[in-house]
Design a protein around this motif. Structure first.
Motif, PDB file in Angstrom:
ATOM      1  N   LEU A  46       0.968  -1.131   0.162  1.00 17.13           N
ATOM      2  CA  LEU A  46       0.066   0.236   0.152  1.00 17.13           C
ATOM      3  C   LEU A  46       0.940   1.004   0.146  1.00 17.13           C
ATOM      4  O   LEU A  46       1.698   1.619   0.735  1.00 17.13           O
ATOM      5  N   PRO A  47       0.715   1.943  -1.081  1.00 13.96           N
ATOM      6  CA  PRO A  47       1.609   3.309  -0.861  1.00 13.96           C
ATOM      7  C   PRO A  47       1.229   4.131   0.163  1.00 13.96           C
ATOM      8  O   PRO A  47      -0.001   4.475   0.470  1.00 13.96           O
ATOM      9  N   PRO A  48       2.419   4.747   0.913  1.00 17.26           N
ATOM     10  CA  PRO A  48       1.862   5.645   2.103  1.00 17.26           C
ATOM     11  C   PRO A  48       1.312   6.753   1.582  1.00 17.26           C
ATOM     12  O   PRO A  48       1.523   7.189   0.505  1.00 17.26           O
ATOM     13  N   GLU A  49       0.520   7.417   2.449  1.00 13.13           N
ATOM     14  CA  GLU A  49      -0.226   8.520   2.187  1.00 13.13           C
ATOM     15  C   GLU A  49       0.464   9.612   1.913  1.00 13.13           C
ATOM     16  O   GLU A  49       0.097  10.823   1.281  1.00 13.13           O
ATOM     17  N   ASP A  55      12.272   8.998  -0.058  1.00 10.50           N
ATOM     18  CA  ASP A  55      11.834   7.735   0.451  1.00 10.50           C
ATOM     19  C   ASP A  55      11.453   6.787  -0.625  1.00 10.50           C
ATOM     20  O   ASP A  55      10.963   6.803  -1.775  1.00 10.50           O
ATOM     21  N   CYS A  56      12.020   5.295  -0.103  1.00 11.13           N
ATOM     22  CA  CYS A  56      11.900   4.060  -0.889  1.00 11.13           C
ATOM     23  C   CYS A  56      11.117   3.137  -0.069  1.00 11.13           C
ATOM     24  O   CYS A  56      11.431   3.056   0.955  1.00 11.13           O
ATOM     25  N   TRP A  57      10.476   2.252  -1.116  1.00 11.87           N
ATOM     26  CA  TRP A  57       9.793   1.058  -0.292  1.00 11.87           C
ATOM     27  C   TRP A  57      10.073  -0.087  -1.374  1.00 11.87           C
ATOM     28  O   TRP A  57      10.263   0.108  -2.573  1.00 11.87           O
ATOM     29  N   ILE A  58       9.928  -1.264  -0.811  1.00 16.55           N
ATOM     30  CA  ILE A  58       9.879  -2.348  -1.627  1.00 16.55           C
ATOM     31  C   ILE A  58       8.274  -2.672  -1.837  1.00 16.55           C
ATOM     32  O   ILE A  58       7.897  -2.719  -0.831  1.00 16.55           O
ATOM     33  N   VAL A  59       7.873  -2.895  -3.039  1.00 18.23           N
ATOM     34  CA  VAL A  59       6.696  -2.896  -3.215  1.00 18.23           C
ATOM     35  C   VAL A  59       6.123  -4.660  -2.837  1.00 18.23           C
ATOM     36  O   VAL A  59       6.677  -5.450  -3.447  1.00 18.23           O
ATOM     37  N   GLY A  60       5.454  -4.403  -1.861  1.00 16.46           N
ATOM     38  CA  GLY A  60       5.000  -5.884  -1.447  1.00 16.46           C
ATOM     39  C   GLY A  60       3.718  -6.449  -2.072  1.00 16.46           C
ATOM     40  O   GLY A  60       2.914  -5.933  -2.818  1.00 16.46           O
ATOM     41  N   PRO A  62      -0.261  -8.323  -1.668  1.00 17.04           N
ATOM     42  CA  PRO A  62      -0.634  -7.614  -3.076  1.00 17.04           C
ATOM     43  C   PRO A  62      -0.561  -6.264  -3.101  1.00 17.04           C
ATOM     44  O   PRO A  62      -0.620  -5.490  -2.204  1.00 17.04           O
ATOM     45  N   ALA A  63       0.021  -5.656  -4.190  1.00 19.69           N
ATOM     46  CA  ALA A  63       0.091  -4.325  -4.500  1.00 19.69           C
ATOM     47  C   ALA A  63      -1.164  -3.822  -4.648  1.00 19.69           C
ATOM     48  O   ALA A  63      -1.914  -4.202  -5.515  1.00 19.69           O
ATOM     49  N   THR A  64      -1.225  -2.638  -4.137  1.00 18.32           N
ATOM     50  CA  THR A  64      -2.653  -1.871  -4.597  1.00 18.32           C
ATOM     51  C   THR A  64      -2.500  -0.397  -4.855  1.00 18.32           C
ATOM     52  O   THR A  64      -1.241   0.129  -5.029  1.00 18.32           O
ATOM     53  N   ASP A  65      -3.503   0.197  -5.442  1.00 15.48           N
ATOM     54  CA  ASP A  65      -3.450   1.559  -5.925  1.00 15.48           C
ATOM     55  C   ASP A  65      -2.635   1.639  -7.066  1.00 15.48           C
ATOM     56  O   ASP A  65      -2.407   1.006  -7.829  1.00 15.48           O
ATOM     57  N   VAL A  66      -1.547   2.717  -7.016  1.00 16.65           N
ATOM     58  CA  VAL A  66      -0.622   2.992  -8.136  1.00 16.65           C
ATOM     59  C   VAL A  66       0.510   2.166  -8.166  1.00 16.65           C
ATOM     60  O   VAL A  66       1.197   2.158  -9.006  1.00 16.65           O
ATOM     61  N   TRP A  67       0.463   1.295  -7.118  1.00 14.77           N
ATOM     62  CA  TRP A  67       1.715   0.196  -7.132  1.00 14.77           C
ATOM     63  C   TRP A  67       1.088  -1.152  -7.711  1.00 14.77           C
ATOM     64  O   TRP A  67       1.914  -2.036  -7.882  1.00 14.77           O
ATOM     65  N   THR A  68      -0.235  -1.273  -8.192  1.00 14.90           N
ATOM     66  CA  THR A  68      -0.704  -2.525  -8.616  1.00 14.90           C
ATOM     67  C   THR A  68       0.055  -2.907  -9.866  1.00 14.90           C
ATOM     68  O   THR A  68       0.559  -2.272 -10.809  1.00 14.90           O
ATOM     69  N   GLY A  69       0.595  -4.436  -9.609  1.00 14.31           N
ATOM     70  CA  GLY A  69       1.288  -5.056 -10.738  1.00 14.31           C
ATOM     71  C   GLY A  69       2.757  -4.790 -10.712  1.00 14.31           C
ATOM     72  O   GLY A  69       3.536  -5.215 -11.406  1.00 14.31           O
ATOM     73  N   ARG A  70       3.370  -4.242  -9.478  1.00 15.39           N
ATOM     74  CA  ARG A  70       4.791  -4.081  -9.565  1.00 15.39           C
ATOM     75  C   ARG A  70       5.309  -4.570  -8.080  1.00 15.39           C
ATOM     76  O   ARG A  70       6.319  -4.026  -7.685  1.00 15.39           O
ATOM     77  N   GLY A  72       7.534  -6.561  -5.706  1.00 17.59           N
ATOM     78  CA  GLY A  72       9.008  -6.882  -5.861  1.00 17.59           C
ATOM     79  C   GLY A  72       9.781  -5.590  -6.338  1.00 17.59           C
ATOM     80  O   GLY A  72      10.931  -5.549  -6.131  1.00 17.59           O
ATOM     81  N   GLN A  73       9.254  -4.828  -6.933  1.00 10.95           N
ATOM     82  CA  GLN A  73       9.772  -3.433  -7.425  1.00 10.95           C
ATOM     83  C   GLN A  73      10.102  -2.541  -6.346  1.00 10.95           C
ATOM     84  O   GLN A  73       9.906  -2.627  -5.305  1.00 10.95           O
ATOM     85  N   ILE A  74      11.123  -1.708  -6.805  1.00 10.56           N
ATOM     86  CA  ILE A  74      11.566  -0.486  -5.733  1.00 10.56           C
ATOM     87  C   ILE A  74      10.714   0.705  -5.996  1.00 10.56           C
ATOM     88  O   ILE A  74      10.740   1.115  -7.369  1.00 10.56           O
ATOM     89  N   ALA A  75       9.934   1.315  -5.257  1.00 17.15           N
ATOM     90  CA  ALA A  75       9.184   2.484  -5.563  1.00 17.15           C
ATOM     91  C   ALA A  75       9.998   3.562  -4.738  1.00 17.15           C
ATOM     92  O   ALA A  75      10.062   3.544  -3.556  1.00 17.15           O
ATOM     93  N   THR A  76      10.038   4.652  -5.494  1.00 17.58           N
ATOM     94  CA  THR A  76      10.695   5.811  -4.904  1.00 17.58           C
ATOM     95  C   THR A  76       9.793   7.197  -5.045  1.00 17.58           C
ATOM     96  O   THR A  76       9.170   7.395  -6.084  1.00 17.58           O
ATOM     97  N   TRP A  77       9.564   7.786  -3.921  1.00 15.05           N
ATOM     98  CA  TRP A  77       8.806   8.969  -4.111  1.00 15.05           C
ATOM     99  C   TRP A  77       9.393  10.383  -4.797  1.00 15.05           C
ATOM    100  O   TRP A  77      10.917  10.522  -3.836  1.00 15.05           O
ATOM    101  N   THR A  78       9.031  11.005  -5.559  1.00 15.16           N
ATOM    102  CA  THR A  78       9.810  12.094  -6.000  1.00 15.16           C
ATOM    103  C   THR A  78       8.752  13.469  -5.988  1.00 15.16           C
ATOM    104  O   THR A  78       7.628  13.041  -5.713  1.00 15.16           O
ATOM    105  N   THR A  79       9.316  14.502  -6.252  1.00 19.18           N
ATOM    106  CA  THR A  79       8.380  15.884  -6.412  1.00 19.18           C
ATOM    107  C   THR A  79       7.557  15.429  -7.586  1.00 19.18           C
ATOM    108  O   THR A  79       6.443  16.343  -7.566  1.00 19.18           O
ATOM    109  N   GLY A  80       7.990  14.627  -8.528  1.00 14.42           N
ATOM    110  CA  GLY A  80       6.941  14.348  -9.686  1.00 14.42           C
ATOM    111  C   GLY A  80       6.197  13.231  -9.576  1.00 14.42           C
ATOM    112  O   GLY A  80       5.607  12.662 -10.538  1.00 14.42           O
TER     113      GLY A  80
END
Length: 167
Positions: A46-49, A55-60, A62-70, A72-80
């Motif tokens: 679940l992407p943090p609010e 900040d980075c997370w490993i996508v676990g 089941p992935a939800t919201d904008v992380w659906t289908g990702r 095992g990937q690395i998710a990084t929050w940027t200003t964009g």
């Protein structure tokens, strides 16, 4: 292979005559900033609010919201917004929440495991490959001989692992 990306981390390539090279260059910098000495906040589907840029997370799963289908990937929050990176085999990340290293094995992240053939401290082996089992003493007629044999086997195993020096 995509000729517009580097082979290992899919960093965007620059080309002569390319328009808006700064965008491609900045995307590569964000990927390098994320993947070089990777530190993650943890694993979650679940992407943090309210993430902070960088900040980075490993996508676990089941992935939800904008992380659906990702998963095992690395998710990084940027200003964009979110940037996602596919890990490569052997990639490591420090998990802040778990306090351990994570390693991508190709299909999953291994948590807190060290792999190798031996462990050395100051050039001396202190742990090696597992040795054969030591039989439990049995019977009781010749207790001293059985105790000595078991102790000798224990000392041999400790020496084989490098935990104690040879006599």
């Amino acid at each position: 292979m995509d000729d517009d990306k580097t082979p290992r981390f899919s960093l965007p390539m620059l080309y002569a005559g390319q328009a808006q090279k700064e965008l491609t260059h900045n995307e590569a910098l964000v990927a390098i900033d994320t993947l070089l000495h990777l530190v993650v906040r943890g694993t979650t589907g679940l992407p943090p609010e309210d993430p902070t840029p960088g900040d980075c997370w490993i996508v676990g799963a089941p992935a939800t919201d904008v992380w659906t289908g990702r998963e095992g990937q690395i998710a990084t929050w940027t200003t964009g917004g979110w940037r996602h990176h596919v890990p490569t085999v052997g990639m490591s990340a420090w998990s802040i929440v778990d306090g351990v290293m994570l390693t991508w094995l190709g299909a999953e992240w291994s948590q807190g495991e060290l792999r190798g053939t031996r462990f050395q401290v100051a050039g001396m082996q202190v742990v090696g490959a597992r040795q054969p089992a030591i039989a439990d003493p049995s019977g009781g007629a010749v207790v001293d001989q059985q105790a000595r044999a078991t102790i000798a086997a224990l000392l041999s195993a400790l020496r084989a692992h490098g935990l104690i020096a040879a006599a």
